[in-house]
Scaffold this active site. Sequence first.
Site, PDB file in Angstrom:
ATOM      1  N   SER A 156       0.810  -1.231   0.000  1.00 36.98           N
ATOM      2  CA  SER A 156       0.000   0.000   0.000  1.00 36.98           C
ATOM      3  C   SER A 156       0.837   1.272   0.000  1.00 36.98           C
ATOM      4  CB  SER A 156      -0.970   0.023   1.201  1.00 36.98           C
ATOM      5  OG  SER A 156      -1.827  -1.093   1.192  1.00 36.98           O
ATOM      6  N   GLY A 179       2.243   4.515  -1.152  1.00 35.48           N
ATOM      7  CA  GLY A 179       1.868   5.518  -2.143  1.00 35.48           C
ATOM      8  C   GLY A 179       0.426   5.456  -2.598  1.00 35.48           C
ATOM      9  N   ARG A 181       3.347 -13.611  -6.495  1.00 35.27           N
ATOM     10  CA  ARG A 181       4.189 -13.990  -5.357  1.00 35.27           C
ATOM     11  C   ARG A 181       3.286 -14.405  -4.209  1.00 35.27           C
ATOM     12  NH1 ARG A 181       2.855 -10.006  -1.949  1.00 35.27           N
ATOM     13  NH2 ARG A 181       2.509  -7.905  -2.776  1.00 35.27           N
TER      14      ARG A 181
END
Length: 406
Positions: free
Chosen positions: A158, A160, A283
């Site tokens: 999260s 920015g 991922r």
Amino acid sequence: MKTWFVFIESNTSGTGQLFARSAEREGFKPILFAKDPSNYKYASENGIEVLRINTEDKEAMLHACHLLKSESGVAGVTTSSEYFIHAAAILASRLGLPGPQASVIRNCRDKQKQRQCLRAAGCDVPAFFPATTLKGARAIAESMGFPVVVKPVRGSGSVGVKLCRNLTEVSTHATELFRQRRNERGLAVPRRILIEALAKGPEFSVETFGRNVVGITQKYLGPLPDFVEVGHDFPAKISDSARKLIHNSVISALDALGMGWGPAHTELRLCETGPKIIEVNPRLAGGYIPELVRIASGIDLIAETIRLAAGRPSHLTRPLNRCACIRFIIPAGDGVFIGAHGIDEATAVPNVVETRLYRTPGSAFCRKGDFRDRIGHVISCGDNHTDARFSAMKAYSAIRVAMQSN
């Protein structure tokens, strides 16, 4: 002599240590390639071999891998960090080792390209537009209507990402993003941002391995305008119909992106019209979600990732059917972290399996509006959702953070 298993950098929230331990349990000798080894205190504390190397230089890393290969062999190459999965895929391919397609990872890591691919395949995503200038960002936001979400095209945790309710907030945040040349890991960032519509509805993530859905995680967020994840429940307590909708939506998204190798972590909102895919991460999840999966289901996704990267068969059998919850400890304001009271009380709560602080007393704290705001956690595990949630919240409520104002 044991065969090497190469990790390119690591995440900084704890999973990196678990990756190294899993490699050791598989009989490999882990080695961490790191530009700045001081970022990973766990490596020195656990005697993990570290090679100081420029991890932005793929040729240098390839040369290092060839040296290791000539010494005792290299079983696999991977990473626990979002920012280095593309580099790991390239190295694995060039060494003839198992891994995802580098081109798939590259496109998936660019949020604009990923969204375009998903939309073209008919997957439901929030309305979005890229911007490369402040003037463009302002014009897009005005045409879309407020509020809008403004975020970088690359990033994790999260960082920015912010909800902007008016043109002034868009201008302020977009200016800040455009000003950045390197991210929190020191890596160059593109001069592009996304302006997107806010998807309304509860947030979930779906943990997959290949095309197998391992489970769905309920995610809890802190107050807007930030999108800090403050807790997770695994598995999510949802209806069978909602589960089927989410399952089908995520598999369609993975197929659209050409993803079929290894772990993925897909974030979505369950809106009135159905699931909207926020992003697909090629991922494993962060935020200790793999640990929740392990203690709730018995499936060790980290170990499975190590096995897959080493060319070994995976075992996705589910010997357990429990519920695990995590709640993150976040200070209310900035200052110097003095300590946390109630840790022993929290640890003594029935069903609590772990309490942990990430910071040491005396360290300065400044809220960032992302995963770095979390300074600790409690994890619980119970036979049902009610017990696990109750224990997690009781333990969380027992902990009192002491801060000294600057």
